[in-house]
Scaffold this active site. Structure first.
Site, PDB file in Angstrom:
ATOM      1  N   SER A   1       6.546  -0.163  -1.457  1.00  0.00           N
ATOM      2  CA  SER A   1       6.576  -0.295   0.010  1.00  0.00           C
ATOM      3  C   SER A   1       7.952  -0.714   0.507  1.00  0.00           C
ATOM      4  O   SER A   1       8.071  -1.356   1.551  1.00  0.00           O
ATOM      5  CB  SER A   1       5.524  -1.307   0.478  1.00  0.00           C
ATOM      6  OG  SER A   1       4.232  -0.913   0.086  1.00  0.00           O
TER       7      SER A   1
ATOM      8  N   GLN B   1       0.401   1.756   9.222  1.00  0.00           N
ATOM      9  CA  GLN B   1       0.534   1.644   7.769  1.00  0.00           C
ATOM     10  C   GLN B   1      -0.723   1.037   7.148  1.00  0.00           C
ATOM     11  O   GLN B   1      -1.232   1.521   6.135  1.00  0.00           O
ATOM     12  CB  GLN B   1       1.749   0.779   7.427  1.00  0.00           C
ATOM     13  CG  GLN B   1       3.081   1.435   7.677  1.00  0.00           C
ATOM     14  CD  GLN B   1       3.396   2.489   6.622  1.00  0.00           C
ATOM     15  OE1 GLN B   1       3.013   3.648   6.737  1.00  0.00           O
ATOM     16  NE2 GLN B   1       4.101   2.089   5.595  1.00  0.00           N
TER      17      GLN B   1
ATOM     18  N   GLU C   1       1.714  -0.183   0.654  1.00  0.00           N
ATOM     19  CA  GLU C   1       0.873  -0.183  -0.539  1.00  0.00           C
ATOM     20  C   GLU C   1      -0.116  -1.342  -0.636  1.00  0.00           C
ATOM     21  O   GLU C   1      -1.214  -1.155  -1.160  1.00  0.00           O
ATOM     22  CB  GLU C   1       1.755  -0.120  -1.779  1.00  0.00           C
ATOM     23  CG  GLU C   1       2.505   1.195  -1.905  1.00  0.00           C
ATOM     24  CD  GLU C   1       3.401   1.235  -3.134  1.00  0.00           C
ATOM     25  OE1 GLU C   1       3.188   0.427  -4.053  1.00  0.00           O
ATOM     26  OE2 GLU C   1       4.321   2.063  -3.162  1.00  0.00           O
TER      27      GLU C   1
END
Length: 246
Positions: free
Chosen positions: A17, A124, A192
């Site tokens: 990330s 995200q 992530e």
């Protein structure tokens, strides 16, 4: 965008990330270069536009390239030296006859430090969460006897769709401090880490299966692998025709 050495001959990887932190710090680096070049003109009277016009007339380079490659720079340790914490509670309804589930509610609390852009961070977190639903529930892969994938298209391979989005989907950002030496304006990664939260939906489905098995009078352990497709969920519920009465 495809990786190309025409832009940067030694670009950093996007793992962990780190893309947001890398690009933001590269932009900050480029701004510092421009700020130094424009410093003499910022002391002049007039508007921003007139000052930039003066720099342009003087032939000042008004573009700059910033680079941030800390993952390969031993002089910059600790860029990712922090933890991001999050939690998720999920509720599902399981149809024991078909194995289909409906995700009725998900509540996520996410530690993103001091968010630089909540719209991006929200996208995200939600996007990573939905992506992992495919891993846990829908994206089964099968091969024939020759090892060739027979789930090679969307007729047989099922990524999450809009109908898989939780009916009640709540994401709450918990503001914290990022104490890492090279933190990016106090922010934390949001890509992530959110993937792990999708496990809550699978575990909720597992609890629903256990309840169905209890209703069917079944005891003992059970095995439910991922991805838990509808056929897998239905079979493990242990429903048989003797239980089906009108």
């Amino acid at each position: 965008l495809r990786t190309t050495s025409a832009t940067a001959p030694n670009g950093s990887v996007t793992a962990g990330s780190g893309t947001s932190e890398t690009t933001v710090n590269a932009a900050i680096s480029a701004c510092a270069i421009l700020k130094k070049r424009l410093a003499p003109y910022m002391k002049m009277s007039g508007t921003w536009a007139s000052k930039i016009q003066a720099a342009y007339t003087a032939g000042v380079n008004l573009s700059a390239m910033g680079y941030w490659g800390v993952m390969k720079n031993p002089e910059m340790p600790g860029v990712h030296d922090y933890f991001s914490y999050s939690a998720c509670a999920s509720e599902v309804e399981l149809d024991v006859l078909t194995g289909e589930i409906q995700i009725t509610r998900c509540d996520i609390s996410y530690d993103c430090g001091q968010s630089m852009n909540q719209d991006i961070d929200m996208g995200q977190v939600e996007g990573a969460f939905i992506q992992t639903l495919g891993y846990f529930l829908t994206e089964g892969v099968d091969n024939n006897s020759n090892g060739r994938a027979i789930t090679a298209g969307t007729w047989e391979y099922f990524p999450p769709t809009a109908l898989d989005v939780p009916q009640d989907f709540n994401v709450n950002f918990v503001p914290t401090k990022n104490e890492a030496k090279l933190n990016t304006y106090g922010s934390k990664a949001t890509g992530e880490p959110s993937v792990l939260l999708g496990a809550s939906v699978f575990l909720a489905a597992l609890e629903a299966v256990k309840a169905a098995r209890s209703d069917a009078g079944l005891k003992g352990s059970l095995t439910l692998n991922t991805p838990a497709l509808p056929v897998d969920l239905q079979q493990v519920c242990g429903v048989d025709t003797s239980q089906l009465e009108i």
